[in-house]
Design a protein around this motif. Structure first.
Motif, PDB file in Angstrom:
ATOM      1  N   TRP A 130     -16.589 -21.644   9.656  1.00 53.41           N
ATOM      2  CA  TRP A 130     -15.495 -21.950   8.720  1.00 53.41           C
ATOM      3  C   TRP A 130     -14.141 -21.654   9.337  1.00 53.41           C
ATOM      4  N   ALA A 131     -14.052 -20.624  10.164  1.00 49.19           N
ATOM      5  CA  ALA A 131     -12.768 -20.257  10.750  1.00 49.19           C
ATOM      6  C   ALA A 131     -12.180 -21.375  11.602  1.00 49.19           C
ATOM      7  N   SER A 132     -13.028 -22.157  12.272  1.00 51.13           N
ATOM      8  CA  SER A 132     -12.511 -23.237  13.115  1.00 51.13           C
ATOM      9  C   SER A 132     -11.878 -24.334  12.267  1.00 51.13           C
ATOM     10  N   VAL A 133     -12.357 -24.505  11.036  1.00 50.63           N
ATOM     11  CA  VAL A 133     -11.787 -25.492  10.128  1.00 50.63           C
ATOM     12  C   VAL A 133     -10.590 -24.897   9.391  1.00 50.63           C
ATOM     13  N   PHE A 134     -10.761 -23.686   8.899  1.00 45.32           N
ATOM     14  CA  PHE A 134      -9.678 -22.967   8.206  1.00 45.32           C
ATOM     15  C   PHE A 134      -8.422 -22.923   9.074  1.00 45.32           C
ATOM     16  N   GLY A 135      -8.604 -22.742  10.372  1.00 44.52           N
ATOM     17  CA  GLY A 135      -7.473 -22.600  11.279  1.00 44.52           C
ATOM     18  C   GLY A 135      -6.621 -23.842  11.415  1.00 44.52           C
ATOM     19  N   GLN A 136      -7.078 -24.981  10.869  1.00 42.26           N
ATOM     20  CA  GLN A 136      -6.270 -26.193  10.912  1.00 42.26           C
ATOM     21  C   GLN A 136      -5.180 -26.210   9.842  1.00 42.26           C
ATOM     22  N   VAL A 137      -5.287 -25.326   8.861  1.00 43.97           N
ATOM     23  CA  VAL A 137      -4.342 -25.322   7.743  1.00 43.97           C
ATOM     24  C   VAL A 137      -3.224 -24.325   8.015  1.00 43.97           C
ATOM     25  N   PRO A 138      -1.967 -24.757   7.943  1.00 38.75           N
ATOM     26  CA  PRO A 138      -0.849 -23.843   8.177  1.00 38.75           C
ATOM     27  C   PRO A 138      -0.868 -22.665   7.214  1.00 38.75           C
ATOM     28  N   ASP A 139      -0.196 -21.584   7.607  1.00 35.22           N
ATOM     29  CA  ASP A 139      -0.125 -20.421   6.729  1.00 35.22           C
ATOM     30  C   ASP A 139       0.704 -20.765   5.485  1.00 35.22           C
ATOM     31  N   PRO A 140       0.687 -19.903   4.465  1.00 32.26           N
ATOM     32  CA  PRO A 140       1.369 -20.244   3.204  1.00 32.26           C
ATOM     33  C   PRO A 140       2.842 -20.589   3.359  1.00 32.26           C
ATOM     34  N   VAL A 141       3.547 -19.900   4.248  1.00 33.37           N
ATOM     35  CA  VAL A 141       4.970 -20.183   4.429  1.00 33.37           C
ATOM     36  C   VAL A 141       5.173 -21.586   4.997  1.00 33.37           C
ATOM     37  N   LEU A 142       4.412 -21.932   6.024  1.00 32.48           N
ATOM     38  CA  LEU A 142       4.555 -23.252   6.624  1.00 32.48           C
ATOM     39  C   LEU A 142       4.111 -24.352   5.666  1.00 32.48           C
ATOM     40  N   TRP A 143       3.047 -24.096   4.910  1.00 32.49           N
ATOM     41  CA  TRP A 143       2.620 -25.088   3.927  1.00 32.49           C
ATOM     42  C   TRP A 143       3.735 -25.320   2.901  1.00 32.49           C
ATOM     43  N   SER A 144       4.393 -24.248   2.483  1.00 32.68           N
ATOM     44  CA  SER A 144       5.487 -24.365   1.522  1.00 32.68           C
ATOM     45  C   SER A 144       6.624 -25.217   2.081  1.00 32.68           C
ATOM     46  N   ARG A 145       6.931 -25.031   3.359  1.00 29.03           N
ATOM     47  CA  ARG A 145       7.985 -25.829   3.987  1.00 29.03           C
ATOM     48  C   ARG A 145       7.594 -27.308   4.033  1.00 29.03           C
ATOM     49  N   MET A 146       6.322 -27.568   4.324  1.00 29.09           N
ATOM     50  CA  MET A 146       5.840 -28.950   4.322  1.00 29.09           C
ATOM     51  C   MET A 146       5.963 -29.550   2.930  1.00 29.09           C
ATOM     52  N   ALA A 147       5.606 -28.755   1.911  1.00 24.72           N
ATOM     53  CA  ALA A 147       5.685 -29.237   0.533  1.00 24.72           C
ATOM     54  C   ALA A 147       7.131 -29.514   0.124  1.00 24.72           C
ATOM     55  N   ASP A 148       8.051 -28.711   0.616  1.00 20.04           N
ATOM     56  CA  ASP A 148       9.473 -28.939   0.321  1.00 20.04           C
ATOM     57  C   ASP A 148       9.921 -30.312   0.808  1.00 20.04           C
ATOM     58  N   GLN A 149       9.280 -30.803   1.832  1.00 16.89           N
ATOM     59  CA  GLN A 149       9.628 -32.103   2.403  1.00 16.89           C
ATOM     60  C   GLN A 149       8.677 -33.220   1.957  1.00 16.89           C
ATOM     61  N   ASP A 150       7.818 -32.913   0.955  1.00 16.73           N
ATOM     62  CA  ASP A 150       6.851 -33.906   0.459  1.00 16.73           C
ATOM     63  C   ASP A 150       5.997 -34.475   1.587  1.00 16.73           C
ATOM     64  N   GLN A 151       5.636 -33.656   2.543  1.00 19.18           N
ATOM     65  CA  GLN A 151       4.900 -34.173   3.697  1.00 19.18           C
ATOM     66  C   GLN A 151       3.472 -34.540   3.296  1.00 19.18           C
ATOM     67  N   HIS A 152       3.033 -35.691   3.769  1.00 22.04           N
ATOM     68  CA  HIS A 152       1.665 -36.133   3.531  1.00 22.04           C
ATOM     69  C   HIS A 152       1.222 -36.985   4.710  1.00 22.04           C
ATOM     70  N   ALA A 153      -0.082 -37.128   4.845  1.00 26.07           N
ATOM     71  CA  ALA A 153      -0.625 -37.850   5.992  1.00 26.07           C
ATOM     72  C   ALA A 153      -1.904 -38.564   5.601  1.00 26.07           C
ATOM     73  N   ASN A 154      -2.155 -39.659   6.280  1.00 24.97           N
ATOM     74  CA  ASN A 154      -3.446 -40.328   6.165  1.00 24.97           C
ATOM     75  C   ASN A 154      -3.906 -40.711   7.558  1.00 24.97           C
ATOM     76  N   ALA A 155      -5.146 -41.132   7.658  1.00 27.60           N
ATOM     77  CA  ALA A 155      -5.723 -41.373   8.977  1.00 27.60           C
ATOM     78  C   ALA A 155      -6.511 -42.669   9.002  1.00 27.60           C
ATOM     79  N   ARG A 156      -6.517 -43.292  10.150  1.00 28.08           N
ATOM     80  CA  ARG A 156      -7.359 -44.460  10.399  1.00 28.08           C
ATOM     81  C   ARG A 156      -8.289 -44.115  11.552  1.00 28.08           C
ATOM     82  N   ILE A 157      -9.573 -44.175  11.318  1.00 33.71           N
ATOM     83  CA  ILE A 157     -10.565 -43.843  12.337  1.00 33.71           C
ATOM     84  C   ILE A 157     -10.881 -45.098  13.145  1.00 33.71           C
ATOM     85  N   THR A 158     -10.785 -44.984  14.453  1.00 34.27           N
ATOM     86  CA  THR A 158     -11.062 -46.135  15.312  1.00 34.27           C
ATOM     87  C   THR A 158     -12.498 -46.149  15.839  1.00 34.27           C
TER      88      THR A 158
END
Length: 230
Positions: A130-158
């Motif tokens: 789980w730690a290898s997956v958990f580690g992909q998520v920014p800490d609470p402060v960085l997540w908050s900064r991303m949320a302040d900017q309405d950041q979102h992402a999607n992906a296309r698998i090739t």
């Protein structure tokens, strides 16, 4: 030239396995790969060896503590998709990579993101990192900064594929995988990020996943693995 985001993104780069989980998972995968000289060194090598440093997205600057990584968020999953009911490893790995590269801070909290990701994991503790997956998520402060900017992402698998070394070893000893039914799958794709005021960026992505697919069961995610791209 592609426009890059100045904000932290969820990406599957730069996280190392904790020693205890790495040993358990590599040992299981090595049961399949023992016929290839030096394959364990491949599995435990740098995950960034195939990446272009000029195109890799920024990664979280903090790592979860052992107690935090072991936690099981239960606040709902927000926009994180539910794991699909798939029994084919490559198909599941493709879906898992798309999940890992997609997020929306506009309607999903960090705890919800973690809860949604956790639902994709194997429940077999000796193999689930789980730690290898958990580690992909920014800490609470960085997540908050991303949320302040309405950041979102999607992906296309090739594409998704078994690395050559894995296929060769499995062909030499098909029964070896029956210990843990862990499959190594490399997935490639493209992540598109968006944020306030029309901000937009795109990044090529590649990730190697350990996927567990026991007979007569849906697949689950075991770990974000070191790179095995041959």
């Amino acid at each position: 030239m592609r426009k890059r985001s100045s904000f932290t993104s969820l990406s599957s780069h730069g996280t190392r396995w904790p020693a205890n989980r790495r040993i358990a998972i590599v040992a299981a995968v090595a049961a399949v790969l023992l016929t290839i000289t030096g394959i364990v060194a491949l599995l435990t090598g740098s995950r960034n060896s195939h990446e272009d440093p000029d195109t890799a997205a920024p990664v979280p600057t903090s790592s979860p503590s052992a107690s935090e990584a072991a936690s099981k968020p239960s606040s709902g999953s927000g926009s994180v998709p539910k794991p699909p009911q798939l029994s084919e490893p490559v198909a599941y790995a493709r879906a898992a990579a798309q999940m890992l590269w997609s997020y929306d801070t506009r309607d999903t909290s960090r705890d919800q993101q973690l809860a949604g990701m956790r639902a994709w994991m194997s429940t077999e503790s000796e193999y689930a990192d789980w730690a290898s997956v958990f580690g992909q998520v920014p800490d609470p402060v960085l997540w908050s900064r991303m949320a302040d900017q309405d950041q979102h992402a999607n992906a296309r698998i090739t594409e998704g594929h078994y690395p050559g070394a894995f296929k060769q070893a499995l062909a030499k000893d098909p029964s070896a995988i029956t210990e843990a039914y862990l499959y190594v799958v490399t997935v490639n794709g493209k992540q598109t990020l968006s944020w306030k005021k029309g901000g937009r960026g795109a990044e090529e992505r590649a990730v190697t996943l350990a996927v567990q697919c026991r007979p007569n069961h849906d697949c689950t995610l075991a770990a974000i693995a070191p790179s095995v791209t041959q």
